[in-house]
Motif scaffolding. Structure first.
Motif, short mmCIF file in Angstrom:
data_model
loop_
_atom_site.label_atom_id
_atom_site.label_comp_id
_atom_site.label_asym_id
_atom_site.label_seq_id
_atom_site.Cartn_x
_atom_site.Cartn_y
_atom_site.Cartn_z
N GLU A 33 49.41 6.68 8.05
CA GLU A 33 49.31 8.04 8.60
C GLU A 33 48.57 8.09 9.94
O GLU A 33 48.21 9.17 10.40
CB GLU A 33 48.64 8.97 7.57
N THR A 34 48.33 6.93 10.55
CA THR A 34 47.67 6.98 11.86
C THR A 34 48.72 7.23 12.95
O THR A 34 49.82 6.67 12.93
CB THR A 34 46.91 5.68 12.19
N ILE A 35 48.35 8.11 13.87
CA ILE A 35 49.25 8.42 14.98
C ILE A 35 48.54 7.96 16.27
O ILE A 35 47.40 8.37 16.51
CB ILE A 35 49.58 9.92 15.02
N GLU A 36 49.20 7.14 17.02
CA GLU A 36 48.58 6.54 18.21
C GLU A 36 48.37 7.56 19.34
O GLU A 36 47.31 7.66 19.92
CB GLU A 36 49.42 5.36 18.74
N GLU A 37 49.42 8.36 19.58
CA GLU A 37 49.32 9.27 20.73
C GLU A 37 48.54 10.53 20.35
O GLU A 37 48.36 10.82 19.18
CB GLU A 37 50.71 9.75 21.19
N ILE A 38 48.14 11.27 21.37
CA ILE A 38 47.53 12.57 21.12
C ILE A 38 48.66 13.59 21.13
O ILE A 38 49.33 13.79 22.15
CB ILE A 38 46.46 12.89 22.18
N LEU A 39 48.89 14.19 19.98
CA LEU A 39 50.00 15.13 19.85
C LEU A 39 49.46 16.49 19.41
O LEU A 39 48.43 16.57 18.72
CB LEU A 39 50.97 14.65 18.77
N PRO A 40 50.18 17.57 19.75
CA PRO A 40 49.78 18.88 19.21
C PRO A 40 49.98 18.90 17.69
O PRO A 40 50.79 18.12 17.17
CB PRO A 40 50.72 19.86 19.91
N PRO A 41 49.22 19.78 16.97
CA PRO A 41 49.25 19.74 15.51
C PRO A 41 50.64 19.87 14.89
O PRO A 41 50.95 19.21 13.89
CB PRO A 41 48.36 20.92 15.10
N GLU A 42 51.49 20.71 15.50
CA GLU A 42 52.83 20.86 14.89
C GLU A 42 53.62 19.56 14.98
O GLU A 42 54.39 19.21 14.08
CB GLU A 42 53.61 22.04 15.49
N GLN A 43 53.41 18.79 16.07
CA GLN A 43 54.09 17.50 16.20
C GLN A 43 53.52 16.48 15.22
O GLN A 43 54.25 15.66 14.68
CB GLN A 43 53.95 16.96 17.64
N VAL A 44 52.21 16.55 15.00
CA VAL A 44 51.57 15.62 14.06
C VAL A 44 52.17 15.83 12.66
O VAL A 44 52.61 14.88 12.01
CB VAL A 44 50.04 15.84 14.01
#
Ligand SMILES: Cc1cn([C@H]2C[C@H](O)[C@@H](COP(=O)(O)OP(=O)(O)OP(=O)(O)O)O2)c(=O)[nH]c1=O
Length: 189
Positions: A33-44
């Motif tokens: 569940e780790t996401i590398e980029e900084i994304l807005p919450p809806e994208q996460v």
């Protein structure tokens, strides 16, 4: 009847889906569940919901597979599950007396079809005293929940108002999911 699979370990999601369909299976696959980029919450939440659904759907091409993900957003921070008591306390102190937004992403995969979307709901907390926060942490409720609270449990006492979909706060926006499944050809009746 088409096979319906909930790709989630969350007991809350299972209970909510049961409200509209008893005939489904739970199959879980480990997802990072780790996401590398900084994304807005809806994208996460959409990215993670889709990842969870894909991890299971690749083994069941004939089924309708559902993935979901929930985060709490208190700008500019995304709050997931607390790692420990200190983190839980910090989150609850930050949420006290303010309005945050709960984002839940849902993803349904059926063969080569995929429908991924999100629902957002604003939740306003009462001002919480330190004693109240300490006591809430003692209930143990914060630890498997985004934002360190569960609106469906003792956490209901923290909430002043909500604007949006209650079920999406608990983890599964059932009306949206129901409609998505129908659009994709799943027959409830
Ligand atoms: C804000 C809030 C969150 N939650 C829960 C919903 C989710 O289960 C959890 C957020 O974590 P998620 O990572 O969305 O889900 P999960 O790990 O529980 O389950 P899985 O990935 O297998 O589907 O927080 C509540 O139960 N009540 C609430 O009020």
């Amino acid at each position: 009847m088409a096979r319906l699979i909930l790709a989630s370990s969350s007991p809350r999601r299972r209970e909510i889906l049961k409200q509209v369909q008893h005939n489904f299976e739970i199959i879980i696959s480990d997802v990072d569940e780790t996401i590398e980029e900084i994304l807005p919450p809806e994208q996460v939440v959409m990215t993670l919901a889709s990842k969870k659904a894909h991890a299971v759907a690749k083994h069941y091409p004939d089924a309708y597979v559902i993935g979901a993900d929930t985060v709490v957003y208190l700008a500019p921070q995304i709050l997931g599950k607390p790692a420990n008591k200190v983190a839980a306390k910090q989150m609850l102190v930050n949420l006290s007396g303010k309005t945050h937004t709960v984002y839940t992403g849902i993803s349904v995969i059926h063969g080569s079809q995929e429908e991924t979307s999100f629902v957002k709901t604003d939740v306003t907390f009462w001002e919480l005293s330190e004693k109240e926060i300490e006591h809430y942490i003692q209930t143990g409720e914060p630890f498997d929940k985004a934002g360190s609270y569960g609106i469906q449990g003792y956490g209901a006492t923290l909430v002043k108002s909500i604007n949006g979909d209650y079920f999406s706060v608990v983890g599964l926006p059932i009306a949206k999911l129901y409609r998505t499944l129908q659009t994709m050809g799943y027959a409830f009746f």
